[in-house]
Design a protein around this motif. Structure first.
Motif, mmCIF file in Angstrom:
data_model
loop_
_atom_site.group_PDB
_atom_site.id
_atom_site.type_symbol
_atom_site.label_atom_id
_atom_site.label_comp_id
_atom_site.label_asym_id
_atom_site.label_seq_id
_atom_site.Cartn_x
_atom_site.Cartn_y
_atom_site.Cartn_z
ATOM 1 N N GLU A 2 0.818 -1.203 0.000
ATOM 2 C CA GLU A 2 0.000 0.000 0.000
ATOM 3 C C GLU A 2 0.856 1.259 0.000
ATOM 4 O O GLU A 2 1.934 1.290 0.576
ATOM 5 N N ASP A 8 -7.390 -0.001 1.589
ATOM 6 C CA ASP A 8 -8.211 -0.746 0.627
ATOM 7 C C ASP A 8 -9.530 -1.075 1.329
ATOM 8 O O ASP A 8 -9.773 -2.230 1.707
ATOM 9 N N THR A 23 -17.708 -4.157 -2.349
ATOM 10 C CA THR A 23 -16.445 -4.405 -3.046
ATOM 11 C C THR A 23 -15.335 -3.661 -2.310
ATOM 12 O O THR A 23 -15.594 -2.757 -1.525
ATOM 13 N N VAL A 24 -14.106 -4.056 -2.568
ATOM 14 C CA VAL A 24 -12.941 -3.387 -1.996
ATOM 15 C C VAL A 24 -12.553 -2.250 -2.930
ATOM 16 O O VAL A 24 -12.487 -2.430 -4.148
ATOM 17 N N PRO A 26 -9.534 -0.067 -3.855
ATOM 18 C CA PRO A 26 -8.085 -0.052 -3.630
ATOM 19 C C PRO A 26 -7.477 1.342 -3.481
ATOM 20 O O PRO A 26 -7.899 2.287 -4.139
ATOM 21 N N ASP A 54 -9.995 -2.367 6.404
ATOM 22 C CA ASP A 54 -8.961 -2.242 5.382
ATOM 23 C C ASP A 54 -8.594 -3.659 4.974
ATOM 24 O O ASP A 54 -8.135 -4.446 5.797
ATOM 25 N N SER A 55 -8.808 -3.990 3.725
ATOM 26 C CA SER A 55 -8.521 -5.332 3.230
ATOM 27 C C SER A 55 -7.007 -5.544 3.142
ATOM 28 O O SER A 55 -6.302 -4.786 2.492
ATOM 29 N N ASP A 56 -6.546 -6.555 3.835
ATOM 30 C CA ASP A 56 -5.128 -6.925 3.791
ATOM 31 C C ASP A 56 -5.043 -8.340 3.254
ATOM 32 O O ASP A 56 -5.207 -9.309 4.000
ATOM 33 N N PHE A 57 -4.817 -8.473 1.960
ATOM 34 C CA PHE A 57 -4.809 -9.771 1.292
ATOM 35 C C PHE A 57 -3.882 -10.747 2.014
ATOM 36 O O PHE A 57 -2.709 -10.461 2.221
ATOM 37 N N GLY A 58 -4.442 -11.881 2.410
ATOM 38 C CA GLY A 58 -3.652 -12.925 3.054
ATOM 39 C C GLY A 58 -3.401 -12.694 4.528
ATOM 40 O O GLY A 58 -2.846 -13.545 5.205
ATOM 41 N N ASN A 61 -7.749 -8.487 8.233
ATOM 42 C CA ASN A 61 -8.157 -7.134 7.852
ATOM 43 C C ASN A 61 -8.056 -6.202 9.055
ATOM 44 O O ASN A 61 -8.262 -6.622 10.193
#
Length: 129
Positions: A2, A8, A23-24, A26, A54-58, A61
């Protein structure tokens, strides 16, 4: 990765046992969704809960803020736009500013939901009495 000072964000909306996720958006601190969700409100005194993360992939959040909306506030014949301050998980507004969220709430009566209830009630009466 980021950019400094961005998120996100996405919002999870919960009403009773019903849940929707936006939806997220970005890399932004000023997201605009323009999305619509329909949820049955069996209890007119119900509360719509919105949680922004806040979307934190993997990863887990990050919580950004939340608000609760009493459905009675949206009982109008036309859509009502409302602005709410995002709060901490405990519902308090103290500490860092978490921003605001604008929502448009439109309460519409759906007779099919009442028909479904009356059919279920009739069925129960027929089975038990």
């Amino acid at each position: 990765e980021e950019e400094e000072g961005t998120s996100d964000p996405f919002v999870t909306l919960t009403l009773g046992k019903h849940k929707h996720k936006s939806t997220v958006k970005p890399k932004t601190l000023t997201p605009v969704w323009g999305e619509e969700f329909t949820m049955p409100a069996a209890d007119p005194k119900g509360v719509l809960k919105l949680v922004m993360e806040d979307s934190d992939f993997g990863l887990t959040n990050d919580f950004m803020g939340m608000c609760s909306v009493a459905l009675k506030k949206g009982r109008a014949p036309k859509p009502v736009k409302m602005t709410f301050k995002l709060r901490r998980k405990d519902g308090q507004n103290a500490g860092k500013k978490r921003g605001e969220i604008d929502i448009v709430l439109h309460w519409r009566y759906n007779p099919e939901l009442d028909e479904g209830k009356s059919k279920a009630t009739k069925k129960k009466k027929g089975l038990f009495g």
